[in-house]
Scaffold this active site. Sequence first.
Site, PDB file in Angstrom:
ATOM      1  N   TYR A  43      -2.067  -0.334  10.921  1.00 55.81           N
ATOM      2  CA  TYR A  43      -2.170  -1.027   9.623  1.00 55.81           C
ATOM      3  C   TYR A  43      -0.953  -0.734   8.753  1.00 55.81           C
ATOM      4  O   TYR A  43      -0.277  -1.650   8.271  1.00 55.81           O
ATOM      5  CB  TYR A  43      -3.461  -0.605   8.889  1.00 55.81           C
ATOM      6  CG  TYR A  43      -3.446  -0.953   7.412  1.00 55.81           C
ATOM      7  CD1 TYR A  43      -3.509  -2.280   6.988  1.00 55.81           C
ATOM      8  CD2 TYR A  43      -3.346   0.039   6.427  1.00 55.81           C
ATOM      9  CE1 TYR A  43      -3.466  -2.604   5.626  1.00 55.81           C
ATOM     10  CE2 TYR A  43      -3.316  -0.272   5.079  1.00 55.81           C
ATOM     11  CZ  TYR A  43      -3.369  -1.601   4.678  1.00 55.81           C
ATOM     12  OH  TYR A  43      -3.329  -1.913   3.349  1.00 55.81           O
TER      13      TYR A  43
ATOM     14  N   LYS B 107       2.110  -3.175   7.297  1.00 52.50           N
ATOM     15  CA  LYS B 107       2.421  -3.370   5.872  1.00 52.50           C
ATOM     16  C   LYS B 107       3.869  -2.949   5.587  1.00 52.50           C
ATOM     17  O   LYS B 107       4.562  -3.573   4.789  1.00 52.50           O
ATOM     18  CB  LYS B 107       1.456  -2.564   4.991  1.00 52.50           C
ATOM     19  CG  LYS B 107       0.019  -3.059   4.979  1.00 52.50           C
ATOM     20  CD  LYS B 107      -0.177  -4.451   4.400  1.00 52.50           C
ATOM     21  CE  LYS B 107       0.047  -4.533   2.922  1.00 52.50           C
ATOM     22  NZ  LYS B 107      -0.322  -5.888   2.390  1.00 52.50           N
TER      23      LYS B 107
ATOM     24  N   THR C  81       0.815  -1.213   0.000  1.00 53.62           N
ATOM     25  CA  THR C  81       0.000   0.000   0.000  1.00 53.62           C
ATOM     26  C   THR C  81       0.851   1.265   0.000  1.00 53.62           C
ATOM     27  O   THR C  81       1.989   1.249   0.494  1.00 53.62           O
ATOM     28  CB  THR C  81      -0.900  -0.007   1.256  1.00 53.62           C
ATOM     29  OG1 THR C  81      -1.535   1.257   1.383  1.00 53.62           O
ATOM     30  CG2 THR C  81      -0.095  -0.260   2.537  1.00 53.62           C
ATOM     31  N   ASP C  82       0.254   2.352  -0.493  1.00 58.72           N
ATOM     32  CA  ASP C  82       0.957   3.647  -0.441  1.00 58.72           C
ATOM     33  C   ASP C  82       1.044   4.181   0.991  1.00 58.72           C
ATOM     34  O   ASP C  82       1.790   5.120   1.262  1.00 58.72           O
ATOM     35  CB  ASP C  82       0.265   4.672  -1.356  1.00 58.72           C
ATOM     36  CG  ASP C  82      -1.177   4.971  -0.989  1.00 58.72           C
ATOM     37  OD1 ASP C  82      -1.719   4.324  -0.077  1.00 58.72           O
ATOM     38  OD2 ASP C  82      -1.782   5.872  -1.625  1.00 58.72           O
ATOM     39  N   GLU C  83       0.255   3.588   1.918  1.00 62.01           N
ATOM     40  CA  GLU C  83       0.234   4.124   3.288  1.00 62.01           C
ATOM     41  C   GLU C  83       1.570   3.953   4.012  1.00 62.01           C
ATOM     42  O   GLU C  83       1.808   4.596   5.024  1.00 62.01           O
ATOM     43  CB  GLU C  83      -0.892   3.469   4.097  1.00 62.01           C
ATOM     44  CG  GLU C  83      -2.253   3.750   3.505  1.00 62.01           C
ATOM     45  CD  GLU C  83      -3.404   3.511   4.471  1.00 62.01           C
ATOM     46  OE1 GLU C  83      -3.157   3.366   5.690  1.00 62.01           O
ATOM     47  OE2 GLU C  83      -4.551   3.465   4.006  1.00 62.01           O
TER      48      GLU C  83
HETATM   49  P1  NAD Z   1      -9.604  -7.446   1.862  1.00 62.56           P
HETATM   50  O1  NAD Z   1      -9.682  -7.156   3.329  1.00 62.56           O
HETATM   51  O2  NAD Z   1     -10.802  -7.194   1.022  1.00 62.56           O
HETATM   52  O3  NAD Z   1      -9.191  -8.976   1.619  1.00 62.56           O
HETATM   53  C1  NAD Z   1      -8.198  -9.606   2.360  1.00 62.56           C
HETATM   54  C2  NAD Z   1      -8.311 -11.093   2.109  1.00 62.56           C
HETATM   55  O4  NAD Z   1      -7.254 -11.736   2.848  1.00 62.56           O
HETATM   56  C3  NAD Z   1      -9.622 -11.716   2.610  1.00 62.56           C
HETATM   57  O5  NAD Z   1     -10.143 -12.577   1.640  1.00 62.56           O
HETATM   58  C4  NAD Z   1      -9.228 -12.458   3.869  1.00 62.56           C
HETATM   59  O6  NAD Z   1     -10.045 -13.591   4.133  1.00 62.56           O
HETATM   60  C5  NAD Z   1      -7.792 -12.861   3.559  1.00 62.56           C
HETATM   61  N1  NAD Z   1      -6.997 -13.064   4.765  1.00 62.56           N
HETATM   62  C6  NAD Z   1      -6.886 -12.225   5.834  1.00 62.56           C
HETATM   63  N2  NAD Z   1      -6.092 -12.778   6.770  1.00 62.56           N
HETATM   64  C7  NAD Z   1      -5.662 -13.974   6.274  1.00 62.56           C
HETATM   65  C8  NAD Z   1      -4.809 -14.991   6.762  1.00 62.56           C
HETATM   66  N3  NAD Z   1      -4.252 -14.904   7.988  1.00 62.56           N
HETATM   67  N4  NAD Z   1      -4.583 -16.086   6.006  1.00 62.56           N
HETATM   68  C9  NAD Z   1      -5.178 -16.204   4.772  1.00 62.56           C
HETATM   69  N5  NAD Z   1      -6.009 -15.269   4.265  1.00 62.56           N
HETATM   70  C10 NAD Z   1      -6.244 -14.168   5.007  1.00 62.56           C
HETATM   71  O7  NAD Z   1      -8.345  -6.636   1.344  1.00 62.56           O
HETATM   72  P2  NAD Z   1      -8.129  -5.831  -0.014  1.00 62.56           P
HETATM   73  O8  NAD Z   1      -8.667  -4.477   0.148  1.00 62.56           O
HETATM   74  O9  NAD Z   1      -8.567  -6.674  -1.136  1.00 62.56           O
HETATM   75  O10 NAD Z   1      -6.528  -5.728  -0.018  1.00 62.56           O
HETATM   76  C11 NAD Z   1      -5.732  -6.784  -0.546  1.00 62.56           C
HETATM   77  C12 NAD Z   1      -4.269  -6.421  -0.402  1.00 62.56           C
HETATM   78  O11 NAD Z   1      -3.995  -5.225  -1.102  1.00 62.56           O
HETATM   79  C13 NAD Z   1      -3.841  -6.164   1.036  1.00 62.56           C
HETATM   80  O12 NAD Z   1      -2.555  -6.677   1.205  1.00 62.56           O
HETATM   81  C14 NAD Z   1      -3.840  -4.653   1.152  1.00 62.56           C
HETATM   82  O13 NAD Z   1      -2.895  -4.227   2.125  1.00 62.56           O
HETATM   83  C15 NAD Z   1      -3.428  -4.249  -0.235  1.00 62.56           C
HETATM   84  N6  NAD Z   1      -3.918  -2.949  -0.695  1.00 62.56           N
HETATM   85  C16 NAD Z   1      -5.239  -2.620  -0.591  1.00 62.56           C
HETATM   86  C17 NAD Z   1      -5.691  -1.391  -1.096  1.00 62.56           C
HETATM   87  C18 NAD Z   1      -7.143  -0.994  -1.027  1.00 62.56           C
HETATM   88  O14 NAD Z   1      -7.481   0.126  -1.376  1.00 62.56           O
HETATM   89  N7  NAD Z   1      -8.060  -1.863  -0.617  1.00 62.56           N
HETATM   90  C19 NAD Z   1      -4.777  -0.516  -1.684  1.00 62.56           C
HETATM   91  C20 NAD Z   1      -3.433  -0.882  -1.747  1.00 62.56           C
HETATM   92  C21 NAD Z   1      -3.016  -2.111  -1.275  1.00 62.56           C
HETATM   93  O1  DAU Z   2      -4.238   3.951   0.376  1.00 62.58           O
HETATM   94  C1  DAU Z   2      -4.417   2.572   0.292  1.00 62.58           C
HETATM   95  C2  DAU Z   2      -5.282   2.091   1.450  1.00 62.58           C
HETATM   96  O2  DAU Z   2      -6.615   2.548   1.192  1.00 62.58           O
HETATM   97  C3  DAU Z   2      -5.257   0.576   1.599  1.00 62.58           C
HETATM   98  O3  DAU Z   2      -3.961   0.163   1.925  1.00 62.58           O
HETATM   99  C4  DAU Z   2      -6.237   0.131   2.695  1.00 62.58           C
HETATM  100  O4  DAU Z   2      -6.272  -1.285   2.772  1.00 62.58           O
HETATM  101  C5  DAU Z   2      -7.621   0.647   2.337  1.00 62.58           C
HETATM  102  O5  DAU Z   2      -8.534   0.310   3.359  1.00 62.58           O
HETATM  103  C6  DAU Z   2      -7.591   2.172   2.134  1.00 62.58           C
HETATM  104  O6  DAU Z   2      -7.352   2.854   3.393  1.00 62.58           O
HETATM  105  P1  DAU Z   2      -8.166   4.158   3.825  1.00 62.58           P
HETATM  106  O7  DAU Z   2      -8.146   4.278   5.286  1.00 62.58           O
HETATM  107  O8  DAU Z   2      -7.747   5.335   3.023  1.00 62.58           O
HETATM  108  O9  DAU Z   2      -9.649   3.731   3.290  1.00 62.58           O
HETATM  109  P2  DAU Z   2     -11.109   3.925   3.942  1.00 62.58           P
HETATM  110  O10 DAU Z   2     -12.110   3.578   2.904  1.00 62.58           O
HETATM  111  O11 DAU Z   2     -11.224   3.289   5.277  1.00 62.58           O
HETATM  112  O12 DAU Z   2     -11.164   5.502   4.171  1.00 62.58           O
HETATM  113  C7  DAU Z   2     -11.024   6.427   3.093  1.00 62.58           C
HETATM  114  C8  DAU Z   2     -11.082   7.826   3.674  1.00 62.58           C
HETATM  115  O13 DAU Z   2     -12.408   8.089   4.149  1.00 62.58           O
HETATM  116  C9  DAU Z   2     -10.179   8.024   4.874  1.00 62.58           C
HETATM  117  O14 DAU Z   2      -9.638   9.339   4.856  1.00 62.58           O
HETATM  118  C10 DAU Z   2     -11.096   7.869   6.072  1.00 62.58           C
HETATM  119  C11 DAU Z   2     -12.430   8.373   5.564  1.00 62.58           C
HETATM  120  N1  DAU Z   2     -13.633   7.706   6.118  1.00 62.58           N
HETATM  121  C12 DAU Z   2     -13.679   6.345   6.112  1.00 62.58           C
HETATM  122  C13 DAU Z   2     -14.772   5.680   6.602  1.00 62.58           C
HETATM  123  C14 DAU Z   2     -14.832   4.179   6.630  1.00 62.58           C
HETATM  124  C15 DAU Z   2     -14.692   8.480   6.567  1.00 62.58           C
HETATM  125  O15 DAU Z   2     -14.649   9.723   6.538  1.00 62.58           O
HETATM  126  N2  DAU Z   2     -15.791   7.823   7.049  1.00 62.58           N
HETATM  127  C16 DAU Z   2     -15.878   6.453   7.098  1.00 62.58           C
HETATM  128  O16 DAU Z   2     -16.915   5.915   7.579  1.00 62.58           O
END
Ligand code: NAD
Ligand code: DAU
Length: 348
Positions: free
Chosen positions: A156, A160, A131-133
């Site tokens: 989180y 990562k 992630t970019d975080e």
């Molecule tokens: P998600 O939470 O939707 O899915 C995570 C999956 O991992 C689930 O299917 C869960 O069952 C599985 N999992 C969790 N713990 C596990 C374990 N101990 N063993 C086996 N499986 C397990 O997540 P996502 O949003 O699809 O993100 C996927 C990946 O991409 C993550 O590594 C996240 O850090 C990264 N990522 C997410 C975003 C985003 O915006 N969602 C952006 C950048 C990177």
């Molecule tokens: O940048 C990549 C990341 O983006 C991934 O690595 C994470 O897995 C993914 O969950 C996401 O993180 P964020 O915290 O940015 O996503 P989220 O959807 O939780 O929140 C987006 C923005 O909105 C953040 O600034 C928090 C705000 N927010 C979120 C929720 C859930 C609200 O204002 N209200 C809410 O109820």
Amino acid sequence: MEKSILITGGAGFIGSHVVRLFVKKYPNYRIVNLDCLTYAGNLENLKDIEGSKNYAFAKVDINDEDLLKEVFNDYQITDVIHLAAESHVDRSITDPLAFVKTNVMGTVNLLNTAKNHWKDLDNHLFYHVSTDEVYGSLDDGGFFLETTPYDPQSPYSSSKAASDHFVRAYANTYGLKTVISNCSNNYGPNQFPEKLIPLCIHNIKQNKPLPVYGKGDNIRDWLFVLDHAIAIDLVFHKGKTGETYNIGGFNEWKNIDIVKLLCEIMDRKLGRDKGASEQLITFVKDRAGHDQRYAIDADKINKELGWKPSLTFEVGIEKTVDWYLENEGWLDGVTSGDYQKYYQQHYS
Ligand code: NAD
Ligand code: DAU
């Protein structure tokens, strides 16, 4: 089979899109989806491809050393694309240890299993999807580059960042071939409705409050999930080992503006009066340690691998809203908990 790729976290949001893309595009690869099905794992996300000849599912926790070894042996795994993680920042604030267990310890267990299983490390790739975080939080100016120093701020992002460091340590110490990509916020079908965009779509539909943290002026860089999956395919096949690639949407939005846009789109699609859904916006207590701004400079992946987002945000967000409205059953299943019965009903 030319390759036998282990994709972890394939039942989750991004993982399901990556699994589908690989299963359909590469009939000569075996795709093994390994996922322990936490609350975020939903096998219904893959029901259209679960009967494919080149697809297999293993319900395994990445912390389970013995079962991981078994999967590597049974399927003669040649490469790993690792997405399994605890992914929600708010949950990491209430339960940081769960994030250390999966994201740090689980990743190290997976790295170790791969390193021990593969005899000639030169012929295999371990790809970590990150992630970019990890880069921390930006003020008004500047972008995250691959060279930006790590400065994670939440449990989180710290977990990562730690897992990225372990991936690099395995490359440096043992010669494992690795690649890492760090992506910005994804949106699109199959995202669990705890994240901002699906939460708002769901709540607008239900006429429930839309919780906006703080002043709503935090900024995120949004990318359609399929464009992330396409980038992962490119990095896997064409990325240089040992390298890092930033992936982003060139698409920064303040949270409050995204929420207002969703209200506008939903009013139109649901036939509500203009401005009706905006009444649901509720400013709530800010997230602890809330990162102000993320913005990716995706120039390297663009120049070196020729990737750029294929969809504009206007098209992607309409598609996303349409998907949630057309797939009410998916949302109902996820919110009622019924989705968790899918594995028992279809796999055991
Ligand atoms: P998600 O939470 O939707 O899915 C995570 C999956 O991992 C689930 O299917 C869960 O069952 C599985 N999992 C969790 N713990 C596990 C374990 N101990 N063993 C086996 N499986 C397990 O997540 P996502 O949003 O699809 O993100 C996927 C990946 O991409 C993550 O590594 C996240 O850090 C990264 N990522 C997410 C975003 C985003 O915006 N969602 C952006 C950048 C990177
Ligand atoms: O940048 C990549 C990341 O983006 C991934 O690595 C994470 O897995 C993914 O969950 C996401 O993180 P964020 O915290 O940015 O996503 P989220 O959807 O939780 O929140 C987006 C923005 O909105 C953040 O600034 C928090 C705000 N927010 C979120 C929720 C859930 C609200 O204002 N209200 C809410 O109820």
